[in-house]
Scaffold this active site. Structure first.
Site, PDB file in Angstrom:
ATOM      1  N   LYS A 128      -1.679  -1.388   1.074  1.00 54.64           N
ATOM      2  CA  LYS A 128      -0.510  -1.160   1.940  1.00 54.64           C
ATOM      3  C   LYS A 128       0.144   0.179   1.618  1.00 54.64           C
ATOM      4  O   LYS A 128       0.216   0.585   0.455  1.00 54.64           O
ATOM      5  CB  LYS A 128       0.541  -2.265   1.708  1.00 54.64           C
ATOM      6  CG  LYS A 128      -0.022  -3.673   1.650  1.00 54.64           C
ATOM      7  CD  LYS A 128       1.062  -4.721   1.566  1.00 54.64           C
ATOM      8  CE  LYS A 128       0.484  -6.079   1.221  1.00 54.64           C
ATOM      9  NZ  LYS A 128       0.224  -6.270  -0.226  1.00 54.64           N
TER      10      LYS A 128
ATOM     11  N   ASP B 262      -5.389  -8.866  -2.314  1.00 51.64           N
ATOM     12  CA  ASP B 262      -4.241  -8.231  -1.665  1.00 51.64           C
ATOM     13  C   ASP B 262      -3.575  -7.300  -2.663  1.00 51.64           C
ATOM     14  O   ASP B 262      -2.968  -7.753  -3.642  1.00 51.64           O
ATOM     15  CB  ASP B 262      -3.251  -9.308  -1.205  1.00 51.64           C
ATOM     16  CG  ASP B 262      -2.132  -8.717  -0.374  1.00 51.64           C
ATOM     17  OD1 ASP B 262      -2.357  -8.466   0.827  1.00 51.64           O
ATOM     18  OD2 ASP B 262      -1.032  -8.500  -0.927  1.00 51.64           O
TER      19      ASP B 262
ATOM     20  N   TYR C 272       2.371  -1.787  -5.776  1.00 56.92           N
ATOM     21  CA  TYR C 272       2.093  -2.638  -6.951  1.00 56.92           C
ATOM     22  C   TYR C 272       1.486  -1.838  -8.110  1.00 56.92           C
ATOM     23  O   TYR C 272       1.360  -2.380  -9.210  1.00 56.92           O
ATOM     24  CB  TYR C 272       1.129  -3.778  -6.596  1.00 56.92           C
ATOM     25  CG  TYR C 272       1.504  -4.638  -5.410  1.00 56.92           C
ATOM     26  CD1 TYR C 272       2.809  -4.695  -4.933  1.00 56.92           C
ATOM     27  CD2 TYR C 272       0.541  -5.401  -4.755  1.00 56.92           C
ATOM     28  CE1 TYR C 272       3.132  -5.470  -3.831  1.00 56.92           C
ATOM     29  CE2 TYR C 272       0.871  -6.187  -3.655  1.00 56.92           C
ATOM     30  CZ  TYR C 272       2.168  -6.209  -3.195  1.00 56.92           C
ATOM     31  OH  TYR C 272       2.480  -6.979  -2.102  1.00 56.92           O
TER      32      TYR C 272
ATOM     33  N   HIS D 197       3.628  -1.420   4.718  1.00 60.46           N
ATOM     34  CA  HIS D 197       4.164  -2.478   3.846  1.00 60.46           C
ATOM     35  C   HIS D 197       5.494  -3.046   4.364  1.00 60.46           C
ATOM     36  O   HIS D 197       5.699  -4.250   4.366  1.00 60.46           O
ATOM     37  CB  HIS D 197       4.338  -1.911   2.432  1.00 60.46           C
ATOM     38  CG  HIS D 197       4.326  -2.939   1.347  1.00 60.46           C
ATOM     39  ND1 HIS D 197       3.865  -2.673   0.078  1.00 60.46           N
ATOM     40  CD2 HIS D 197       4.719  -4.227   1.321  1.00 60.46           C
ATOM     41  CE1 HIS D 197       3.972  -3.758  -0.667  1.00 60.46           C
ATOM     42  NE2 HIS D 197       4.495  -4.718   0.060  1.00 60.46           N
TER      43      HIS D 197
END
Ligand SMILES: NC(=O)c1ccc[n+]([C@@H]2O[C@H](COP(=O)([O-])OP(=O)(O)OC[C@H]3O[C@@H](n4cnc5c(N)ncnc54)[C@H](OP(=O)(O)O)[C@@H]3O)[C@@H](O)[C@H]2O)c1
Length: 245
Positions: A39, A9, A14, A72
């Site tokens: 995302k 994931d 990130y 997201h």
């Protein structure tokens, strides 16, 4: 990957899609044997921005597709409250095959209802905060009733449930750790999990959840730990409006 995980994931937010791509290649595994989710970042909901950002995700991953691509956050207080045009842009990625499936994250029932009314593709998943202290029942029930798989982020409440005496009791009786008991509880209720750890021993421990089962009474004890909205640990999607710089 060495332990056996095949589901990764990641997210534009990130800033680790490049690392995921490098790790995938270093693992020597076939791309087809690993399920990669990414995302759309919060600043890229406008269709043209989403198209550019999605192309960059594939570049970063070094892959010509993702297995799953999510919006997201719904950001209902931004973009004139419009999540439908963003969703329709993700539909393009599914149509051209660069996203094998598409879904949403942190969507509340009201936003899911809007997508149902104004678009043709049902999200494959809704990834939401979900753990014993915050079971997110209304969203999970909507997902279940509409063929949307619920994925639990913070499945261990970022470690905050693990000291609960009820979990210690069940874990002690089963010879398992509290984290394993919580992950098993998720799996038995049909929730998809991807616990995070930077500790190799915990990464291994969190994978060893397929050799035992919780009795219904123990699962019910964990169900009863729900604190409703008070158990939410992360941001509330109704007001979350963070745009990373
Ligand atoms: N869609 C979203 O908005 C959203 C938001 C948040 C997260 N996520 C996704 O969900 C994934 C997991 O969620 P999360 O990282 O927030 O929370 P989490 O998986 O519930 O918890 C991670 C924390 O628990 C600790 N931990 C893990 N296994 C443990 C064990 N066996 N025993 C004791 N402690 C343990 C880890 O510590 P150590 O690392 O020190 O071992 C880390 O501090 C993230 O990696 C991310 O991909 C998505």
């Amino acid at each position: 990957m060495e332990v056996g995980y095949r589901h990764v994931d990641t997210a534009q937010m990130y800033a680790n899609e490049g690392g995921v791509g490098d790790a995938l290649r270093a693992s020597g595994l076939d791309r087809a044997d690993v399920f990669i989710t990414s995302k759309l970042n919060n600043g890229f909901h406008e269709p043209d921005d989403a198209r550019k950002a999605f192309a960059e995700t594939l570049t970063q991953l070094g892959s010509d597709y993702v297995d799953l691509f999510l919006i997201h956050w719904p950001l209902p207080t931004l973009y004139d409250g419009d999540c439908v045009s963003t969703w329709k842009t993700l539909e393009e990625f599914k149509q051209d095959g660069r996203a094998r499936s598409i879904g949403v994250s942190n969507f509340q029932v009201s936003q899911l209802e809007r997508l149902a009314a104004e678009s043709d593709v049902v999200p494959a998943v809704n990834q939401v905060e979900l753990h014993p202290y915050f079971q997110n029942d209304a969203v999970d029930a909507y997902d279940r009733a509409h063929g949307i798989a619920t994925q639990a982020w913070a499945p261990l409440a970022q470690g905050k449930v693990l000291g609960d005496p009820a979990l210690a009791d069940i874990a002690g009786r089963l010879g398992k750790s509290p984290a394993q008991v919580v992950l098993r509880w998720h799996l038995q209720r049909g929730t998809i999990v991807f616990p995070k750890s930077t500790t190799p021993a915990r990464i291994k421990e969190n994978f060893e959840v397929f050799d035992f089962e919780l009795e219904p009474a123990d699962a019910e004890t964990i169900d009863a730990l729900d604190r409703g909205e008070a158990g939410r640990d992360g941001p509330n999607p109704d007001v979350f409006a963070y745009i990373p710089s």
